[in-house]
Design an enzyme around this catalytic site. Structure first.
Site, PDB file in Angstrom:
ATOM      1  N   SER A 176      19.437  -5.748  22.522  1.00 28.14           N
ATOM      2  CA  SER A 176      18.584  -4.565  22.664  1.00 28.14           C
ATOM      3  C   SER A 176      17.706  -4.659  23.900  1.00 28.14           C
ATOM      4  CB  SER A 176      17.646  -4.446  21.470  1.00 28.14           C
ATOM      5  OG  SER A 176      18.340  -4.487  20.271  1.00 28.14           O
TER       6      SER A 176
ATOM      7  N   HIS B 278      25.388  -1.706  24.054  1.00 28.98           N
ATOM      8  CA  HIS B 278      24.273  -1.614  23.103  1.00 28.98           C
ATOM      9  C   HIS B 278      24.520  -0.445  22.155  1.00 28.98           C
ATOM     10  CE1 HIS B 278      19.688  -0.721  22.578  1.00 28.98           C
ATOM     11  NE2 HIS B 278      20.170  -1.385  21.551  1.00 28.98           N
TER      12      HIS B 278
ATOM     13  N   GLU C 253      24.743   2.436  24.795  1.00 26.77           N
ATOM     14  CA  GLU C 253      24.144   2.181  26.108  1.00 26.77           C
ATOM     15  C   GLU C 253      24.926   1.073  26.800  1.00 26.77           C
ATOM     16  OE1 GLU C 253      19.676   2.404  27.345  1.00 26.77           O
ATOM     17  OE2 GLU C 253      19.959   0.754  25.966  1.00 26.77           O
TER      18      GLU C 253
ATOM     19  N   ASN D 142      15.191   1.135  24.768  1.00 25.83           N
ATOM     20  CA  ASN D 142      14.086   0.372  24.182  1.00 25.83           C
ATOM     21  C   ASN D 142      12.878   0.254  25.094  1.00 25.83           C
ATOM     22  OD1 ASN D 142      14.865  -0.087  21.545  1.00 25.83           O
ATOM     23  ND2 ASN D 142      16.378  -1.584  22.225  1.00 25.83           N
TER      24      ASN D 142
HETATM   25  N1  LIG Z   1      18.971  -3.531  14.030  1.00 26.63           N
HETATM   26  C1  LIG Z   1      19.012  -2.591  14.964  1.00 26.63           C
HETATM   27  O1  LIG Z   1      18.587  -1.441  14.777  1.00 26.63           O
HETATM   28  C2  LIG Z   1      19.663  -2.905  16.306  1.00 26.63           C
HETATM   29  C3  LIG Z   1      20.032  -1.824  17.135  1.00 26.63           C
HETATM   30  C4  LIG Z   1      20.671  -2.094  18.349  1.00 26.63           C
HETATM   31  C5  LIG Z   1      20.894  -3.425  18.733  1.00 26.63           C
HETATM   32  N2  LIG Z   1      20.501  -4.453  17.909  1.00 26.63           N
HETATM   33  C6  LIG Z   1      20.768  -5.817  18.379  1.00 26.63           C
HETATM   34  O2  LIG Z   1      21.936  -6.299  17.708  1.00 26.63           O
HETATM   35  C7  LIG Z   1      21.824  -7.712  17.527  1.00 26.63           C
HETATM   36  C8  LIG Z   1      21.981  -8.022  16.050  1.00 26.63           C
HETATM   37  O3  LIG Z   1      20.967  -7.357  15.323  1.00 26.63           O
HETATM   38  P1  LIG Z   1      21.106  -7.115  13.752  1.00 26.63           P
HETATM   39  O4  LIG Z   1      20.083  -6.076  13.402  1.00 26.63           O
HETATM   40  O5  LIG Z   1      22.525  -6.892  13.397  1.00 26.63           O
HETATM   41  O6  LIG Z   1      20.629  -8.545  13.196  1.00 26.63           O
HETATM   42  P2  LIG Z   1      20.923  -9.181  11.761  1.00 26.63           P
HETATM   43  O7  LIG Z   1      19.854 -10.181  11.554  1.00 26.63           O
HETATM   44  O8  LIG Z   1      21.170  -8.131  10.735  1.00 26.63           O
HETATM   45  O9  LIG Z   1      22.335  -9.942  11.968  1.00 26.63           O
HETATM   46  C9  LIG Z   1      22.493 -11.004  12.850  1.00 26.63           C
HETATM   47  C10 LIG Z   1      23.618 -11.885  12.291  1.00 26.63           C
HETATM   48  O10 LIG Z   1      24.019 -12.822  13.284  1.00 26.63           O
HETATM   49  C11 LIG Z   1      24.386 -13.998  12.600  1.00 26.63           C
HETATM   50  N3  LIG Z   1      24.471 -15.120  13.521  1.00 26.63           N
HETATM   51  C12 LIG Z   1      23.488 -15.882  14.034  1.00 26.63           C
HETATM   52  N4  LIG Z   1      24.017 -16.839  14.847  1.00 26.63           N
HETATM   53  C13 LIG Z   1      25.369 -16.663  14.840  1.00 26.63           C
HETATM   54  C14 LIG Z   1      26.453 -17.299  15.462  1.00 26.63           C
HETATM   55  N5  LIG Z   1      26.264 -18.345  16.276  1.00 26.63           N
HETATM   56  N6  LIG Z   1      27.713 -16.862  15.200  1.00 26.63           N
HETATM   57  C15 LIG Z   1      27.905 -15.810  14.386  1.00 26.63           C
HETATM   58  N7  LIG Z   1      26.906 -15.146  13.758  1.00 26.63           N
HETATM   59  C16 LIG Z   1      25.656 -15.569  13.980  1.00 26.63           C
HETATM   60  C17 LIG Z   1      23.310 -14.133  11.532  1.00 26.63           C
HETATM   61  O11 LIG Z   1      23.721 -15.038  10.518  1.00 26.63           O
HETATM   62  C18 LIG Z   1      23.193 -12.687  11.042  1.00 26.63           C
HETATM   63  O12 LIG Z   1      24.077 -12.403   9.984  1.00 26.63           O
HETATM   64  C19 LIG Z   1      20.490  -8.131  18.130  1.00 26.63           C
HETATM   65  O13 LIG Z   1      20.693  -8.543  19.449  1.00 26.63           O
HETATM   66  C20 LIG Z   1      19.684  -6.838  18.080  1.00 26.63           C
HETATM   67  O14 LIG Z   1      18.665  -6.810  19.054  1.00 26.63           O
HETATM   68  C21 LIG Z   1      19.907  -4.215  16.705  1.00 26.63           C
END
Ligand SMILES: NC(=O)c1ccc[n+]([C@@H]2O[C@H](COP(=O)([O-])OP(=O)(O)OC[C@H]3O[C@@H](n4cnc5c(N)ncnc54)[C@H](O)[C@@H]3O)[C@@H](O)[C@H]2O)c1
Length: 287
Positions: free
Chosen positions: A123, A144, A156, A194
């Site tokens: 993000s 993104h 994005e 963001n």
């Molecule tokens: N939540 C949102 O609204 C949103 C929106 C756009 C982008 N993002 C981005 O997406 C990414 C993920 O966010 P999220 O909300 O899905 O987080 P989340 O916490 O729901 O999921 C992250 C997952 O990654 C796993 N993980 C950690 N290390 C790992 C590895 N080495 N190999 C495989 N899996 C691993 C964790 O166990 C977890 O299940 C982040 O970079 C976040 O900034 C989030």
């Protein structure tokens, strides 16, 4: 790798909120998907989320049961990193933490062929920094996706310092093949969305904390008053407050205090460019 025709299997790293959403959309678009998380429970939770979301599309008659079953069957959940070795395109969606993402990219660089594009769903973090741990920075790009991935049309596309223009084109095409529409951002903190959204959420949270209005009235004021679909407190809850905090900390470290009235705004007003009513603002309305 030049076109999406060369891609049959997409790897998704992380089965959390975003990872399982991306896996679902890739599978419903006809790709084989390998979705990897670090523990089987997390893979299972991601799969359950996909099954639940697909069934809601079936209930709304937006997807047939056969299509939903076929999409589910195209996804392989795993904890095995090596299972990503045969993917032709990989999207990383792990925690918003530079060290964790760089470890993942170093691993992906080891196990996938050199021409495979590695995309990150970060993000706010720098694509260039993430790419710097690989021997293929030209094949690293930001993709993104927005939350919830199956419902949000926008993606994005973030161009790192070393991202190859052909990879940018491929990433646009891939996102379009998933039914998404893209816009491009340079690799600057927070990109477009963001960088602008996070201060807005922060100000909503501060307004609540400082007693400007109840949380309901802050959200109502912004939805009814500015025509956004969700107010800042509701939206922050939907994104995940930890994700918001990580994003705000990155922006604060990179950009400092962004709450002064913008220089450009003062100059525009002094120049008499007041927006639509004067025919000129940031856009030209004179035609
Ligand atoms: N939540 C949102 O609204 C949103 C929106 C756009 C982008 N993002 C981005 O997406 C990414 C993920 O966010 P999220 O909300 O899905 O987080 P989340 O916490 O729901 O999921 C992250 C997952 O990654 C796993 N993980 C950690 N290390 C790992 C590895 N080495 N190999 C495989 N899996 C691993 C964790 O166990 C977890 O299940 C982040 O970079 C976040 O900034 C989030």
């Amino acid at each position: 790798m030049n076109t999406t025709d060369d891609i049959d299997t997409i790897g998704v790293v992380g089965a959390g909120t975003m990872g399982h959403g991306i896996a679902q959309v890739a599978a419903t678009s006809g790709y084989e998907v390998v979705m990897r998380d670090v523990e089987q429970d997390l893979v299972d939770e991601g799969m359950a989320g996909i099954v639940d979301s697909l069934s809601r599309f079936v209930d709304k008659d937006e997807l047939g049961q056969d299509e939903a079953d076929a999409a589910r069957d195209r996804i392989t959940g795993t904890t095995d990193l090596d299972a990503l070795a045969d993917c032709e395109f990989v999207v990383e969606a792990v925690l918003e933490d530079m060290d964790v993402k760089q470890d993942v990219f170093a691993d992906l660089d080891e196990i996938t062929p050199d021409d495979v594009v590695l995309a990150t769903n970060t993000s706010t973090l720098s694509i260039t920094s993430i790419a710097s741990v690989t021997d293929r920075p030209e094949n690293v790009v930001g993709l993104h996706f927005m939350n919830p991935v199956p419902l949000m049309e926008g993606v994005e596309l973030v161009v790192g310092e070393r991202t190859d223009p052909g990879v940018v084109e491929l990433a646009h095409d891939l996102a379009e093949s998933l039914g998404k529409t893209t816009w491009e951002s340079d690799d600057k903190p927070g990109f477009v969305t963001n960088r602008i959204l996070m201060p807005w959420l922060a100000e909503g949270i501060r307004a609540f904390d400082e007693g400007v209005a109840s949380k309901e009235d802050i959200d109502r004021g912004m939805t009814l008053g500015t025509n956004v679909p969700m107010g800042p407190l509701t939206l922050a809850d939907h994104i995940g407050l930890d994700i918001c905090l990580d994003a705000m900390e990155t922006l604060h470290a990179e950009l400092g205090d962004r709450y002064q009235p913008p220089y450009l705004l003062k100059r525009k007003v002094e120049a008499g460019d007041l927006g639509k009513k004067t025919g000129n603002g940031f856009y030209d309305y004179e035609d």
